[in-house]
Design a protein around this motif. Structure first.
Motif, PDB file in Angstrom:
ATOM      1  N   ILE A 214       0.833  -1.211   0.000  1.00 17.08           N
ATOM      2  CA  ILE A 214       0.000   0.000   0.000  1.00 17.08           C
ATOM      3  C   ILE A 214       0.863   1.255   0.000  1.00 17.08           C
ATOM      4  N   GLU A 215       1.925   1.237   0.797  1.00 17.15           N
ATOM      5  CA  GLU A 215       2.818   2.401   0.824  1.00 17.15           C
ATOM      6  C   GLU A 215       3.472   2.639  -0.536  1.00 17.15           C
ATOM      7  N   ALA A 218       0.818   4.095  -2.876  1.00 14.81           N
ATOM      8  CA  ALA A 218       0.510   5.491  -2.541  1.00 14.81           C
ATOM      9  C   ALA A 218       1.640   6.406  -3.000  1.00 14.81           C
ATOM     10  N   LYS A 227      -6.488   4.408   0.856  1.00 11.11           N
ATOM     11  CA  LYS A 227      -5.473   3.607   1.544  1.00 11.11           C
ATOM     12  C   LYS A 227      -6.011   2.953   2.817  1.00 11.11           C
ATOM     13  N   SER A 396     -10.692   2.465   5.049  1.00 11.02           N
ATOM     14  CA  SER A 396      -9.815   3.595   4.752  1.00 11.02           C
ATOM     15  C   SER A 396      -9.256   4.206   6.021  1.00 11.02           C
TER      16      SER A 396
END
Lengths: 426, 426
Positions: A214-215, A218, A227, A396
Motif C-alpha cells: 500500500i505504501e 501510494a 489507503k 480507509s
C-alpha cells in the motif's frame, strides 16, 4: 511483454473500462441486480472448471513451498463459494445508491441546488492472494454503477481468471457490458506501475494487502488512492466505568480474533481505576496467553497475576500493530492524556472509550482523530457488515472522501445539480 | 536559506500548526465566531500599517514592470477590505459544521452507528497574487476548526504578512491559538516543494492559481490535493426548448463575464432547433464581439448573421477554456451525442442543458460526469456563494471527497461514531 506492449495493454484495458463505465452509470437498478443474481447462480454452478483452475494455483503454491496458511487463503472451497454467492445476493437486495438526489434547497436567485449521488467511474483494485476478492470487488462495482480493473496476486491468477469469466457472463446475462469488469491477465509486476499512473484509465485505486504494497502504491500513484494502512486500535478504560462491561469489551476487542485490523493493540487505563481493573483483565490475558507489554506503573499492578507474560514496553510498542496475542498497556492520569496518546501513537483507524461519564464519552468521540470512534463497544465492530454497509471494499485510514469501512457509498460521489427556470447571473 | 534550513523551517511550521489544530478541533462555536468578528473589526481598523505594507508590494510590482491588471489584483483598497471583513462576519453567522452527528442507526448487534462531522486537521493553501485570499482561507479555517498553512505569492508578501498579523491577533482576542494560521514567510520557491511533501504537516493541499501551478503541485505532492483545473463549461440547447429562455441563458453563460471558470466555452445545439436558435444567438454574440469557432454545419447556419466573427473550429477547440470572448459551436444529432461530446471533451466542471423535455433533463443530470450539472440555468451559478456555501475555498474538478465549489463542508470529513452498551462481537 516489453514495457511498451505492457503500457499499450493497460491503455487498451483502460479504454474498454472507461467506455463500459458510461453504460454502467446509466444502467437500471433492475439490470444491475439481475447481473448480481446471475453471478450468484453461476458461482454455485461453476463446478469442475473453477475447481480445476483453483487446483492449478494451489499445486503451484505448494510446489513453490508457500506456507500452509498462505496456501489455504487461495482455496476456493464449497464454503467460500457459498459465501461469495450469498454476498452477491445481499448486494442485489440493497438499495441502489446511484441517482439519489438530496438536500435540494431553493436559493434567493430562484435556482434550486441539490446533490446527486453518482458512480466514480472506474476504480482499480490491487489485491493479494484470496481470489474471493475478485467477486467482492466486481459485485460492488456492478451495484455502484462503476467499471473496475482488477489486479489480483499472481499466485491466484488461474482462479481469478475463472471467476472473472463468470462475472463477464453474468454481466452479459443481464444485458450489461462484460467490459465493465476488467482483469489484468499478465502477472508482470510492471503492469501495476502502469495502471496507477493512468488517470485516464482509473479514477481511484484501492489497494488491499500488506502495508509495504500500500505504501509503495501510494508513493508511486498518479491517481487518488483509498489507503488502508495500520490498525493500531486502542481501548481506553476511563475513571468512571462499569468494571464488568470494561472487562468483557476489552477482552473481546483483543482476543476474539487476533489478526483483523480492528482488533485492539493497546490498552490505556485511567490511574483511578487501574488497581481494580488491571489485575482482572491481566488474569484474562494470562489465561489466553496474551503477552502484555507494560509501562512501569501498569507492570507493577500486574505483577501479582499468576501466569502473566509481562514485558517492559518500549516507545515503539505504542505505535505497533501486533495482529497477534500481544497488547501494550499504559496508565494515564486523565482523559486528556489518553486522547493525546491515541492521536500521537495511533493509526487513526478505530479507538474506543469505556466509560459511564457522559462528558468523557462526548469529548472522546469528538477529539480522537480516528475513522471510527466508539463508546462502550468493542473495536471489532469496525466493519462494513456490522455498520450496515452490506459489504466493504476496504477500510480507509485516509481522511478525505471515505473514512473507515468503505462500501457502496464510498464508490460514489456527490455532484451538484441545479434546477432552474431560465435564471441568469446578474 | 539552505535546503536543510528550509526543510527544518517547514517542519517547525507544520508541528505548530498540527498542535494548534487539536485545539481548533475542540474550540467552541462561540470562540471561533468571536475570532471571525474580531478579525472583521481589526481589518476595518487596520489603516496605515496595512496600507503601507500593501504599498510596498505595489511599488515593487510596478518597478518589476508587472502588467497593470496584475498590479491591480494586489491592491487592498477600502472596498476590498470592506468585502473581506464582511465575508468574515458572514462566515461567523453560518452554522458550525463541526460536531454534527447524523444518520445514527441501530444495528442488529445492539450498537448504534452514525457519523460525526469533524475538521480535516491542517490544510495547506498555495495561491497567487490576490492578498485577500489570505483572509478568505484563514476565516474558513477558523470556522471549520482546522489549522492552515498559507503560502501566498511572493509579489504580495508584505500585504500577506500584515494580514496574517491581524489574523493572529484576532485568534488571540478570542482565546484561540494564534499558531492555528501559519504563513510561510520566506518567498523561496523550494518551500512549496517541502510543504507538499509533508504528510505529517498537512492533511490536504488546496492550490489556487494557474493550471501550470496546479498540475505541478498535483504531480509532486505526497499529500492529497483538492485540484481546480480547467473550466471548459458547455451549454447544450436541446430539441424541445423555449427559445427565449435558451437565448437569455446562453448569452448570460458566455458573456456576463469572460474570465471566470464557470463561464461557458462551448455551445452544443440539437439539429432540430439549430436553424431557429443559432442565427438569434449568433446575432447576440456578433453584437458583443464574441468570436464563434464553428463546425461546418453551425457555420452554414450562422453565415448570414451580420458582423459575425466566424472561424472554423479545430479538434483542439472542443477542449479549450478560452476565458475570453470566444465560443466553440457544434450541432449534434441527439442528446446522446451531446452527452458523449461533453464527457469526452469537457473538463467535468459545469455543464447545462436547456430543455423542456423532462426525460432529457433527467438523463443529462445523471449522465454528464461533471461537478455541477444544470437544467435551464446559467453555468455562471456554479459558485459557493450562489450555492449557499457562504464562501468557497476553491472549486474542485476532482471526483473524490469534494466536487465543485468547496466551502466549510469540504474542509471537514465524516468519521464513524459507534454508541454501545457493552456490546461485543461474537
Amino acid at each position: 511483454m516489453s514495457d511498451t506492449d505492457l503500457s499499450a495493454a493497460i491503455a487498451r484495458i483502460g479504454r474498454a473500462a472507461r467506455a463500459a463505465s458510461h453504460e454502467m452509470a446509466r444502467a437500471s437498478t433492475a439490470a444491475k441486480d439481475e447481473a448480481l443474481r446471475a453471478l450468484a447462480r453461476r458461482l454455485r454452478a461453476a463446478g469442475a472448471p473453477l475447481a480445476a483452475a483453483n487446483a492449478r494455483d494451489i499445486a503451484a503454491a505448494e510446489a513453490a513451498g508457500l506456507a500452509a496458511p498462505m496456501v489455504d487463503r487461495l482455496r476456493l472451497g464449497e464454503k467460500v463459494i457459498a459465501t461469495v454467492a450469498e454476498g452477491c445476493e445481499q448486494i442485489a437486495a440493497m438499495p441502489d445508491p446511484v441517482g439519489e438526489i438530496s438536500d435540494v434547497k431553493r436559493r434567493p436567485s430562484g435556482i434550486s441546488v441539490g446533490r446527486m449521488r453518482v458512480p466514480l467511474g472506474v476504480f482499480g483494485m490491487i489485491y493479494e492472494s484470496r481470489p474471493n476478492v475478485t467477486i467482492e470487488a466486481a459485485s460492488l462495482a456492478i451495484k455502484s454503477g462503476n467499471a473496475c480493473i482488477l489486479r489480483g496476486g499472481s499466485e491466484a491468477i488461474h482462479s481469478n481468471l475463472a471467476l472473472w469469466r463468470l462475472v463477464q457472463d453474468a454481466l452479459f446475462d443481464a444485458g450489461l457490458p462484460p467490459e465493465a469488469v476488467q482483469l489484468i491477465e499478465t502477472t508482470d509486476r510492471a503492469a501495476v506501475g502502469h495502471l496507477i499512473a493512468s488517470p485516464e484509465a482509473v479514477d481511484v485505486i484501492i489497494p488491499r494487502g500488506g502495508k509495504g504494497l500500500i505504501e509503495r502504491i501510494a508513493r508511486e500513484a498518479r491517481v487518488p488512492v483509498i489507503k488502508h494502512l495500520d490498525g493500531n486500535c486502542h481501548v481506553y478504560v476511563d475513571a468512571q466505568v462499569n468494571l464488568a462491561l470494561a472487562l468483557k469489551v476489552t477482552d473481546n476487542a483483543k482476543t476474539q480474533k487476533y489478526s483483523p485490523c480492528n482488533a485492539a493493540e493497546s490498552l490505556l487505563v485511567h490511574r483511578a481505576v487501574a488497581p481494580r481493573f488491571l489485575p482482572e483483565i491481566g488474569a484474562v490475558f494470562a489465561a489466553k496467553g496474551v503477552e502484555m507489554r507494560c509501562d512501569a506503573d501498569s507492570r507493577a499492578l500486574l505483577a501479582g497475576v499468576p501466569g502473566a507474560q509481562l514485558v517492559d514496553a518500549t516507545e515503539a510498542d505504542w505505535a505497533t500493530e501486533y495482529l497477534a496475542p500481544v497488547i501494550s498497556i499504559k496508565l494515564v492520569d486523565s482523559l486528556d492524556q489518553a486522547i493525546a496518546h491515541i492521536n500521537r501513537h495511533g493509526s487513526h483507524h478505530t479507538d474506543a472509550i469505556l466509560t459511564e461519564h457522559h462528558p468523557s464519552a462526548m469529548r472522546f468521540l469528538r477529539e480522537v482523530d480516528s475513522a471510527s470512534v466508539m463508546v462502550n463497544a468493542s473495536t471489532r465492530f469496525a466493519d462494513g457488515f456490522e455498520y450496515g454497509l452490506g459489504a466493504e471494499i476496504g477500510i480507509s485510514t485516509d481522511k478525505l472522501h471515505a473514512r473507515g469501512p468503505v462500501g457502496l457509498e464510498g464508490l460514489t460521489s456527490l455532484k451538484w445539480v441545479v434546477l432552474g427556470q431560465g435564471e441568469v447571473r446578474t
